[in-house]
Structures are given as C-alpha cells and as structure tokens.
Motif scaffolding. Sequence first.
Motif, PDB file in Angstrom:
ATOM      1  N   MET A   1       0.842  -1.199   0.000  1.00 20.18           N
ATOM      2  CA  MET A   1       0.000   0.000   0.000  1.00 20.18           C
ATOM      3  C   MET A   1       0.872   1.242   0.000  1.00 20.18           C
ATOM      4  N   ASP A   2       0.490   2.283  -0.725  1.00 22.40           N
ATOM      5  CA  ASP A   2       1.234   3.522  -0.778  1.00 22.40           C
ATOM      6  C   ASP A   2       1.197   4.176   0.601  1.00 22.40           C
ATOM      7  N   SER A   3       2.402   4.382   1.191  1.00 27.21           N
ATOM      8  CA  SER A   3       2.470   4.912   2.542  1.00 27.21           C
ATOM      9  C   SER A   3       2.007   6.361   2.617  1.00 27.21           C
ATOM     10  N   THR A   4       1.902   7.050   1.472  1.00 30.20           N
ATOM     11  CA  THR A   4       1.457   8.444   1.472  1.00 30.20           C
ATOM     12  C   THR A   4      -0.066   8.549   1.576  1.00 30.20           C
ATOM     13  N   ILE A   5      -0.760   7.458   1.393  1.00 32.54           N
ATOM     14  CA  ILE A   5      -2.220   7.465   1.468  1.00 32.54           C
ATOM     15  C   ILE A   5      -2.632   7.047   2.873  1.00 32.54           C
ATOM     16  N   PRO A   6      -3.283   7.911   3.630  1.00 35.82           N
ATOM     17  CA  PRO A   6      -3.642   7.572   5.006  1.00 35.82           C
ATOM     18  C   PRO A   6      -4.734   6.514   5.057  1.00 35.82           C
ATOM     19  N   TYR A   7      -4.712   5.724   6.133  1.00 38.50           N
ATOM     20  CA  TYR A   7      -5.806   4.780   6.346  1.00 38.50           C
ATOM     21  C   TYR A   7      -7.025   5.572   6.784  1.00 38.50           C
ATOM     22  N   ILE A   8      -8.133   5.336   6.137  1.00 42.04           N
ATOM     23  CA  ILE A   8      -9.377   6.034   6.468  1.00 42.04           C
ATOM     24  C   ILE A   8     -10.462   4.997   6.744  1.00 42.04           C
ATOM     25  N   PRO A   9     -11.200   5.136   7.827  1.00 43.08           N
ATOM     26  CA  PRO A   9     -12.277   4.181   8.131  1.00 43.08           C
ATOM     27  C   PRO A   9     -13.277   4.091   6.982  1.00 43.08           C
ATOM     28  N   GLU A  10     -13.803   2.903   6.757  1.00 39.63           N
ATOM     29  CA  GLU A  10     -14.723   2.701   5.640  1.00 39.63           C
ATOM     30  C   GLU A  10     -15.959   3.602   5.705  1.00 39.63           C
ATOM     31  N   PRO A  11     -16.574   3.803   6.882  1.00 34.84           N
ATOM     32  CA  PRO A  11     -17.735   4.705   6.911  1.00 34.84           C
ATOM     33  C   PRO A  11     -17.393   6.108   6.406  1.00 34.84           C
ATOM     34  N   THR A  12     -16.194   6.591   6.724  1.00 39.46           N
ATOM     35  CA  THR A  12     -15.768   7.898   6.224  1.00 39.46           C
ATOM     36  C   THR A  12     -15.625   7.870   4.714  1.00 39.46           C
ATOM     37  N   LEU A  13     -14.992   6.821   4.187  1.00 34.94           N
ATOM     38  CA  LEU A  13     -14.822   6.703   2.736  1.00 34.94           C
ATOM     39  C   LEU A  13     -16.163   6.694   2.020  1.00 34.94           C
ATOM     40  N   ARG A  14     -17.168   6.089   2.638  1.00 30.00           N
ATOM     41  CA  ARG A  14     -18.488   6.035   2.011  1.00 30.00           C
ATOM     42  C   ARG A  14     -19.180   7.398   2.021  1.00 30.00           C
ATOM     43  N   ARG A  15     -18.812   8.251   2.991  1.00 31.90           N
ATOM     44  CA  ARG A  15     -19.434   9.579   3.056  1.00 31.90           C
ATOM     45  C   ARG A  15     -18.743  10.594   2.150  1.00 31.90           C
ATOM     46  N   LEU A  16     -17.455  10.418   1.875  1.00 34.80           N
ATOM     47  CA  LEU A  16     -16.722  11.421   1.101  1.00 34.80           C
ATOM     48  C   LEU A  16     -17.350  11.710  -0.268  1.00 34.80           C
ATOM     49  N   PRO A  17     -17.838  10.700  -1.013  1.00 35.11           N
ATOM     50  CA  PRO A  17     -18.510  11.032  -2.285  1.00 35.11           C
ATOM     51  C   PRO A  17     -19.775  11.863  -2.090  1.00 35.11           C
ATOM     52  N   TRP A  18     -20.457  11.724  -0.930  1.00 33.46           N
ATOM     53  CA  TRP A  18     -21.615  12.579  -0.661  1.00 33.46           C
ATOM     54  C   TRP A  18     -21.167  14.037  -0.573  1.00 33.46           C
ATOM     55  N   TYR A  19     -20.054  14.256   0.128  1.00 39.96           N
ATOM     56  CA  TYR A  19     -19.550  15.622   0.269  1.00 39.96           C
ATOM     57  C   TYR A  19     -19.139  16.184  -1.092  1.00 39.96           C
ATOM     58  N   LEU A  20     -18.519  15.334  -1.903  1.00 37.18           N
ATOM     59  CA  LEU A  20     -18.098  15.769  -3.240  1.00 37.18           C
ATOM     60  C   LEU A  20     -19.307  16.198  -4.068  1.00 37.18           C
ATOM     61  N   ALA A  21     -20.360  15.386  -4.057  1.00 39.35           N
ATOM     62  CA  ALA A  21     -21.560  15.729  -4.827  1.00 39.35           C
ATOM     63  C   ALA A  21     -22.148  17.047  -4.347  1.00 39.35           C
ATOM     64  N   CYS A  22     -22.118  17.263  -3.032  1.00 41.17           N
ATOM     65  CA  CYS A  22     -22.675  18.481  -2.461  1.00 41.17           C
ATOM     66  C   CYS A  22     -21.876  19.706  -2.894  1.00 41.17           C
ATOM     67  N   VAL A  23     -20.542  19.665  -2.732  1.00 40.95           N
ATOM     68  CA  VAL A  23     -19.737  20.846  -3.064  1.00 40.95           C
ATOM     69  C   VAL A  23     -19.677  21.077  -4.574  1.00 40.95           C
ATOM     70  N   SER A  24     -19.769  20.011  -5.360  1.00 38.23           N
ATOM     71  CA  SER A  24     -19.795  20.177  -6.818  1.00 38.23           C
ATOM     72  C   SER A  24     -21.048  20.929  -7.233  1.00 38.23           C
ATOM     73  N   ARG A  25     -22.169  20.610  -6.598  1.00 37.89           N
ATOM     74  CA  ARG A  25     -23.420  21.310  -6.893  1.00 37.89           C
ATOM     75  C   ARG A  25     -23.323  22.776  -6.467  1.00 37.89           C
ATOM     76  N   LEU A  26     -22.714  23.012  -5.309  1.00 35.60           N
ATOM     77  CA  LEU A  26     -22.553  24.397  -4.838  1.00 35.60           C
ATOM     78  C   LEU A  26     -21.641  25.186  -5.766  1.00 35.60           C
ATOM     79  N   ARG A  27     -20.549  24.570  -6.191  1.00 37.14           N
ATOM     80  CA  ARG A  27     -19.621  25.249  -7.106  1.00 37.14           C
ATOM     81  C   ARG A  27     -20.311  25.600  -8.412  1.00 37.14           C
TER      82      ARG A  27
END
Length: 211
Positions: free
Chosen positions: A1-27
């Motif tokens: 695994m690339d050591s530069t990529i932090p370990y992120i809990p799966e529930p957080t990973l599942r929420r990040l695309p929600w945030y992306l969709a939200c800010v993309s709409r705002l932009r």
Amino acid sequence: MDSTIPYIPEPTLRRLPWYLACVSRLRAHGVERVSSTTISRELNVDSSQIAKDLSYLNIRGKTRIGYDVVELEQVLVDFLGFARSHNAVIMGAGSLGAALIADSGLRRFGLNIVAGFDVNPALVGTDIGEVPIFHTDELAARRSELGAEIAIIAVPVDIAADVAEKCVAAGFKALWNFTPFRIRTSPEIVVTNTSIYAHLAVMYNRLSAKR
C-alpha cells in the motif's frame, strides 16, 4: 500500500462522495465558501462528523468562513481517485454486465471498462459499444495487455466464487462484486461487495413496515 495514502475508516470513505456531490453542486451555482453546518443540512450528517471526516484529507475550514468550495472539490476528487483512470474488465456480459459497460457515468468517476468476458457464444467476439467481449478462458492471457487491475463480477451467483478465483489467478488486484455471494480471497486483494439484492431486501422490508 502507498504509505502516502492515510488509512481512512470505511464509513468515512463512504461519506466522502456525498460531500463531493454536495460541493460540486454548490460550485456549479457559484458558491465560493461552505461551512460544515451547510453541508450537514444538505446531507443530514452531523457537522462535527463532516469536519472529522475532512480532517483525514488535511483540509480544515476556517472559523466563520468555512471551506473554499473549489479547493474542497479538488481535494476530494484527487483523494477519491476519480480524476485518475482505472482500467477494469467486466466478468459476465449479460444484462447487468452490459448495463455497467454502457454506463458512461462510471468513466466520469475514473472507471474505464476496457473489456468484458463471458462464456456465451452469442456474446464472445462481439462489442458492447466500443468494448470487446472475450471468452473467459482468455482472461489470464489478456489481463496484462488490457492494463486492468480491477475485475467487476456480474455473473450468476452459482459461479461467482469460481470466477473470483480465476480473476485473482490472472493477477487482478481488486474485485468489485455485484453478486449476492460474499467473496472471500487472500488479504492482499481488495474486495468490494455491492449486492443490489441486499438493498432491495431492506427497501421491501421498510415498505412493508410502513403499511
């Protein structure tokens, strides 16, 4: 695994695309700054959870100002890998597999389906759009030339385990499983199980409970 990529809990990973969709709409609507409270109202996720999730990406909002929308959108796109092309193949080019191949939206999120594999003589040797369909027996021989590390499994459930084994033996590093069968394989292989049927079961149950 690339050591530069932090370990992120799966529930957080599942929420990040929600945030992306939200800010993309705002932009798209010309919004320049957004607070975690605003995102919270949009998505019904606690604002403190949003701030914690985004802190994994080393981006923090400014007090009384919030996040820069363009910067936050770019950080999310880059981190989630949506800006990079990831070659994948479809295992099973029937109705579900063909629909996934035809879904141009997947390409917008970095998933580039370069081939399909099947055993049906009516499908082998044909194209779906511009995606060629090969016989499953050719999987190992063609994986390297296709430059694919991801196999999307959309076969009948009774052969899902066998197909998963073939994919691992052929050198695929990640399996996206659309069958009800819960694939288990060696720890170094990334497996994501996406059971449409499980979500249907939840929906049907909730509908019944409301009657």
